[in-house]
Design a protein around this motif. Structure first.
Motif, PDB file in Angstrom:
ATOM      1  N   GLY A 179       0.819  -1.204   0.000  1.00  0.00           N
ATOM      2  CA  GLY A 179       0.000   0.000   0.000  1.00  0.00           C
ATOM      3  C   GLY A 179       0.855   1.257   0.000  1.00  0.00           C
ATOM      4  N   VAL A 180       1.874   1.275   0.871  1.00  0.00           N
ATOM      5  CA  VAL A 180       2.784   2.428   0.910  1.00  0.00           C
ATOM      6  C   VAL A 180       3.558   2.538  -0.402  1.00  0.00           C
ATOM      7  CG1 VAL A 180       4.818   3.391   2.061  1.00  0.00           C
ATOM      8  CG2 VAL A 180       2.996   2.338   3.416  1.00  0.00           C
ATOM      9  N   MET A 181       4.005   1.398  -0.923  1.00  0.00           N
ATOM     10  CA  MET A 181       4.750   1.396  -2.172  1.00  0.00           C
ATOM     11  C   MET A 181       3.899   1.916  -3.321  1.00  0.00           C
ATOM     12  SD  MET A 181       6.585  -1.845  -4.008  1.00  0.00           S
ATOM     13  CE  MET A 181       7.411  -1.655  -5.587  1.00  0.00           C
ATOM     14  N   GLY A 182       2.639   1.502  -3.375  1.00  0.00           N
ATOM     15  CA  GLY A 182       1.743   1.980  -4.420  1.00  0.00           C
ATOM     16  C   GLY A 182       1.515   3.482  -4.329  1.00  0.00           C
ATOM     17  N   PHE A 183       1.377   3.986  -3.092  1.00  0.00           N
ATOM     18  CA  PHE A 183       1.183   5.432  -2.915  1.00  0.00           C
ATOM     19  C   PHE A 183       2.409   6.207  -3.391  1.00  0.00           C
ATOM     20  CE2 PHE A 183       1.842   9.215  -0.261  1.00  0.00           C
ATOM     21  CZ  PHE A 183       0.708   9.931  -0.590  1.00  0.00           C
ATOM     22  N   VAL A 184       3.614   5.718  -3.037  1.00  0.00           N
ATOM     23  CA  VAL A 184       4.840   6.405  -3.435  1.00  0.00           C
ATOM     24  C   VAL A 184       4.995   6.383  -4.951  1.00  0.00           C
ATOM     25  CG1 VAL A 184       7.358   6.323  -3.302  1.00  0.00           C
ATOM     26  CG2 VAL A 184       5.998   5.964  -1.249  1.00  0.00           C
ATOM     27  N   MET A 185       4.739   5.221  -5.571  1.00  0.00           N
ATOM     28  CA  MET A 185       4.857   5.125  -7.027  1.00  0.00           C
ATOM     29  C   MET A 185       3.844   6.037  -7.721  1.00  0.00           C
ATOM     30  SD  MET A 185       7.326   3.303  -8.004  1.00  0.00           S
ATOM     31  CE  MET A 185       8.523   2.172  -7.305  1.00  0.00           C
ATOM     32  N   GLY A 186       2.633   6.087  -7.196  1.00  0.00           N
ATOM     33  CA  GLY A 186       1.627   6.973  -7.763  1.00  0.00           C
ATOM     34  C   GLY A 186       2.040   8.433  -7.667  1.00  0.00           C
ATOM     35  N   LEU A 187       2.652   8.797  -6.544  1.00  0.00           N
ATOM     36  CA  LEU A 187       3.113  10.174  -6.358  1.00  0.00           C
ATOM     37  C   LEU A 187       4.235  10.510  -7.345  1.00  0.00           C
ATOM     38  CD1 LEU A 187       2.697  12.672  -4.599  1.00  0.00           C
ATOM     39  CD2 LEU A 187       4.471  11.798  -3.055  1.00  0.00           C
ATOM     40  N   ALA A 214      -4.484  -4.761 -14.494  1.00  0.00           N
ATOM     41  CA  ALA A 214      -5.624  -3.876 -14.771  1.00  0.00           C
ATOM     42  C   ALA A 214      -5.770  -2.809 -13.690  1.00  0.00           C
ATOM     43  CB  ALA A 214      -6.907  -4.700 -14.875  1.00  0.00           C
ATOM     44  N   TYR A 215      -5.646  -3.225 -12.414  1.00  0.00           N
ATOM     45  CA  TYR A 215      -5.739  -2.257 -11.322  1.00  0.00           C
ATOM     46  C   TYR A 215      -4.627  -1.213 -11.408  1.00  0.00           C
ATOM     47  CZ  TYR A 215      -9.377  -4.791  -8.770  1.00  0.00           C
ATOM     48  OH  TYR A 215     -10.567  -5.366  -8.395  1.00  0.00           O
ATOM     49  N   ALA A 216      -3.392  -1.695 -11.623  1.00  0.00           N
ATOM     50  CA  ALA A 216      -2.260  -0.767 -11.729  1.00  0.00           C
ATOM     51  C   ALA A 216      -2.426   0.150 -12.927  1.00  0.00           C
ATOM     52  CB  ALA A 216      -0.956  -1.554 -11.832  1.00  0.00           C
ATOM     53  N   GLY A 217      -2.889  -0.406 -14.067  1.00  0.00           N
ATOM     54  CA  GLY A 217      -3.072   0.393 -15.264  1.00  0.00           C
ATOM     55  C   GLY A 217      -4.122   1.477 -15.090  1.00  0.00           C
ATOM     56  N   VAL A 218      -5.257   1.105 -14.511  1.00  0.00           N
ATOM     57  CA  VAL A 218      -6.317   2.092 -14.293  1.00  0.00           C
ATOM     58  C   VAL A 218      -5.841   3.191 -13.346  1.00  0.00           C
ATOM     59  CG1 VAL A 218      -8.605   2.441 -13.284  1.00  0.00           C
ATOM     60  CG2 VAL A 218      -8.197   0.497 -14.796  1.00  0.00           C
ATOM     61  N   GLY A 219      -5.132   2.799 -12.303  1.00  0.00           N
ATOM     62  CA  GLY A 219      -4.622   3.786 -11.352  1.00  0.00           C
ATOM     63  C   GLY A 219      -3.642   4.754 -11.995  1.00  0.00           C
ATOM     64  N   VAL A 220      -2.708   4.219 -12.794  1.00  0.00           N
ATOM     65  CA  VAL A 220      -1.712   5.071 -13.450  1.00  0.00           C
ATOM     66  C   VAL A 220      -2.372   5.991 -14.472  1.00  0.00           C
ATOM     67  CG1 VAL A 220       0.245   5.022 -15.045  1.00  0.00           C
ATOM     68  CG2 VAL A 220       0.230   3.525 -13.051  1.00  0.00           C
ATOM     69  N   VAL A 221      -3.310   5.474 -15.254  1.00  0.00           N
ATOM     70  CA  VAL A 221      -4.005   6.307 -16.255  1.00  0.00           C
ATOM     71  C   VAL A 221      -4.747   7.450 -15.558  1.00  0.00           C
ATOM     72  CG1 VAL A 221      -5.891   6.344 -17.937  1.00  0.00           C
ATOM     73  CG2 VAL A 221      -4.194   4.497 -17.995  1.00  0.00           C
ATOM     74  N   CYS A 222      -5.428   7.152 -14.472  1.00  0.00           N
ATOM     75  CA  CYS A 222      -6.157   8.205 -13.743  1.00  0.00           C
ATOM     76  C   CYS A 222      -5.207   9.272 -13.206  1.00  0.00           C
ATOM     77  CB  CYS A 222      -6.953   7.588 -12.593  1.00  0.00           C
ATOM     78  SG  CYS A 222      -8.345   6.559 -13.117  1.00  0.00           S
ATOM     79  N   ILE A 223      -4.052   8.832 -12.690  1.00  0.00           N
ATOM     80  CA  ILE A 223      -3.068   9.790 -12.176  1.00  0.00           C
ATOM     81  C   ILE A 223      -2.542  10.672 -13.305  1.00  0.00           C
ATOM     82  CG2 ILE A 223      -0.744   9.965 -11.191  1.00  0.00           C
ATOM     83  CD1 ILE A 223      -1.420   7.470  -9.534  1.00  0.00           C
ATOM     84  N   CYS A 224      -2.252  10.065 -14.455  1.00  0.00           N
ATOM     85  CA  CYS A 224      -1.742  10.834 -15.593  1.00  0.00           C
ATOM     86  C   CYS A 224      -2.787  11.826 -16.099  1.00  0.00           C
ATOM     87  CB  CYS A 224      -1.341   9.892 -16.726  1.00  0.00           C
ATOM     88  SG  CYS A 224       0.115   8.877 -16.345  1.00  0.00           S
ATOM     89  N   LEU A 225      -4.034  11.417 -16.176  1.00  0.00           N
ATOM     90  CA  LEU A 225      -5.092  12.323 -16.633  1.00  0.00           C
ATOM     91  C   LEU A 225      -5.288  13.473 -15.657  1.00  0.00           C
ATOM     92  CD1 LEU A 225      -7.765   9.779 -17.968  1.00  0.00           C
ATOM     93  CD2 LEU A 225      -6.122  11.128 -19.282  1.00  0.00           C
ATOM     94  N   LEU A 226      -5.185  13.184 -14.366  1.00  0.00           N
ATOM     95  CA  LEU A 226      -5.319  14.251 -13.377  1.00  0.00           C
ATOM     96  C   LEU A 226      -4.194  15.268 -13.515  1.00  0.00           C
ATOM     97  CD1 LEU A 226      -6.637  15.466 -10.851  1.00  0.00           C
ATOM     98  CD2 LEU A 226      -5.207  13.922  -9.470  1.00  0.00           C
ATOM     99  N   ALA A 251       0.313   7.181 -20.804  1.00  0.00           N
ATOM    100  CA  ALA A 251       0.013   6.212 -19.753  1.00  0.00           C
ATOM    101  C   ALA A 251      -0.202   4.810 -20.316  1.00  0.00           C
ATOM    102  CB  ALA A 251      -1.223   6.662 -18.980  1.00  0.00           C
ATOM    103  N   VAL A 252      -0.953   4.714 -21.415  1.00  0.00           N
ATOM    104  CA  VAL A 252      -1.249   3.402 -22.005  1.00  0.00           C
ATOM    105  C   VAL A 252       0.034   2.732 -22.484  1.00  0.00           C
ATOM    106  CG1 VAL A 252      -2.367   2.242 -23.936  1.00  0.00           C
ATOM    107  CG2 VAL A 252      -3.617   3.945 -22.612  1.00  0.00           C
ATOM    108  N   ILE A 253       0.896   3.504 -23.165  1.00  0.00           N
ATOM    109  CA  ILE A 253       2.157   2.934 -23.647  1.00  0.00           C
ATOM    110  C   ILE A 253       3.004   2.455 -22.466  1.00  0.00           C
ATOM    111  CG2 ILE A 253       4.314   3.434 -24.843  1.00  0.00           C
ATOM    112  CD1 ILE A 253       2.770   5.433 -26.558  1.00  0.00           C
TER     113      ILE A 253
END
Length: 422
Positions: free
Chosen positions: A288-296, A389-401, A342-344
């Motif tokens: 969970g912490v790792m995912g938050f840091v990577m998303g940031l 799929a979860y990681a992809g959706v999360g990354v795409v949402c972060i990039c769009l934001l 993000a998709v690439i």
């Protein structure tokens, strides 16, 4: 590549061409996204592998379901087998009629003293039959000798009752396969009883404290030693661990209709898997912490990329606005660029994770022993489309934001200022 791009809709082709304006910056952004997706999916895949391995090893050790008298695991017995199950043949027949059940193994848990004639030490014994070790499968680590022989087989010598010792217990007593030891235990009536056993094999549980104390004998020998026909528990082994909850509910209903002289409690393996639960909680927190840091990291990188792109194209934004383009249309063009990045990145990250998964199946990489254990284990990663799929959706949402926040600030600049911006 050009033919592939030509197949894309016009809006995506335009987004691709805009990304090529500064190919180095776009490539760096894709690299950051790829690394983030690879880190998330590979770490998550390692977590899934760890969960599955611990789940199987625990279920193979304790049984997927354990039948006992109520409160058996919460309180100690006053006398051996005082809280045991008697006349279990009907219970076993009831369990075995289900197609999901692989086997039902009676067990007797007891303690006492073991001696080689010179030195004595405390042991934790388990009375089982020979099929117990078939249920354990690859999770039984035999170090020498063999497992217990079928007591009904012609190969079994009644004059030489067999015993299996934990590897450290055998080392402490200085005995090996073929040597004799004596077990001293309290019977179910409170008296002392002692039997001699011939060492048939040694094994390791991977836990040093258990290897110093644990041993196996035939369940018939355990009943003779304790002077009782009862068993401590019945361990129900399934073909598929995922069927545990479903079968638990069905067995609860079945037991309510059975005319038994005593109450029976069913305990699923999860309630006895203390190590599994602690490891899962720890890994969930780490991931969970790792995912938050990577998303940031992805957010900051994409925000910086899109901000620079918006700044460089300020005059272009002003020109489009002057020609009648709406602010939302301009923002959408930047969102398409960010989405394409993000998709690439997600696809490349997933491909690298898949290749790593295959590589680890070929190359033997050993992990060091976890705390409290003596043996390491192979490093493997499960490739999960759901995790990707979860990681992809999360990354795409972060990039769009990130792209939306950058582009929204750019389109707010007045047209006259945008046109003369240098």
């Amino acid at each position: 590549m050009g033919k592939l791009i030509s197949l894309l809709p016009y809006s995506l082709r335009l987004a691709w061409l805009n990304l090529l304006r500064n190919g180095r910056r776009s490539a760096l952004s894709i690299l950051i996204i790829t690394i983030a997706v690879f880190a998330l999916t590979s770490a998550g895949g390692f977590g899934l592998y760890t969960y599955d391995s611990l789940k199987e090893s625990t279920a193979r050790d304790t049984g997927h379901l354990t039948l006992s008298q109520p409160g058996y695991f919460e309180s100690d017995e006053e006398m051996p087998l005082s809280n045991g199950l008697s006349d279990t043949s009907e219970l076993i027949r009831t369990m075995m009629k289900y197609d999901e059940v692989r086997g039902v193994q009676p067990r007797i848990d007891f303690t006492g003293l073991i001696s080689n004639g010179v030195k004595s030490t405390i042991f934790m014994g388990t009375g089982v039959n020979d099929r117990e070790f078939d249920m354990k499968g690859p999770f039984l680590d035999m170090r020498s000798g063999k497992t217990l022989t079928d007591i009904t087989s012609s190969r079994y010598d009644v004059m030489e009752p067999e015993i299996m010792l934990g590897v450290d217990l055998a080392r402490n007593l200085n005995v090996s396969v073929g040597d004799w030891v004596t077990l001293l235990a309290t019977t179910s009536e409170g008296a002392l009883n002692a039997f001699d056993f011939k060492v048939h094999g040694t094994y390791s549980t991977g836990v040093p404290e258990l290897d110093k104390r644990q041993l196996y004998i035939h369940i018939d020998s355990a009943q003779e030693l304790l002077l009782s026909e009862k068993v401590s528990t019945l361990s129900v082994f399934l073909f598929d661990t995922e069927k545990t909850v479903e079968l638990h509910q069905r067995l609860d209903q079945e037991l309510e209709t059975m005319p038994l002289d005593y109450d029976v409690e069913i305990t699923p393996w999860q309630e006895r898997a203390f190590f599994y639960n602690k490891v899962k909680d720890l890994y969930d927190l780490i991931f969970g912490v790792m995912g938050f840091v990577m998303g940031l990291v992805v957010f900051v990188a994409l925000f910086n990329t899109m901000t620079m792109s918006v700044t460089e194209r300020t005059r272009e934004i002003g020109t489009l606005s002057a020609l009648g383009s709406y602010p939302n249309e301009i923002i959408h063009s930047f969102l398409r660029e960010a989405g394409l990045l993000a998709v690439i990145g997600v696809v490349l990250g997933a491909v690298i994770t898949a290749l790593t998964t295959i590589l680890l199946l070929v190359v033997d990489v050993q992990m060091p022993p976890p705390p409290g254990r003596t043996d390491g284990y192979p490093l493997n990663i499960y490739f999960s489309f759901e995790l990707v799929a979860y990681a992809g959706v999360g990354v795409v949402c972060i990039c769009l934001l990130a792209a939306y926040l950058s582009a929204k600030k750019g389109v707010k600049k007045p047209i006259t200022e945008a046109l003369i911006y240098v």
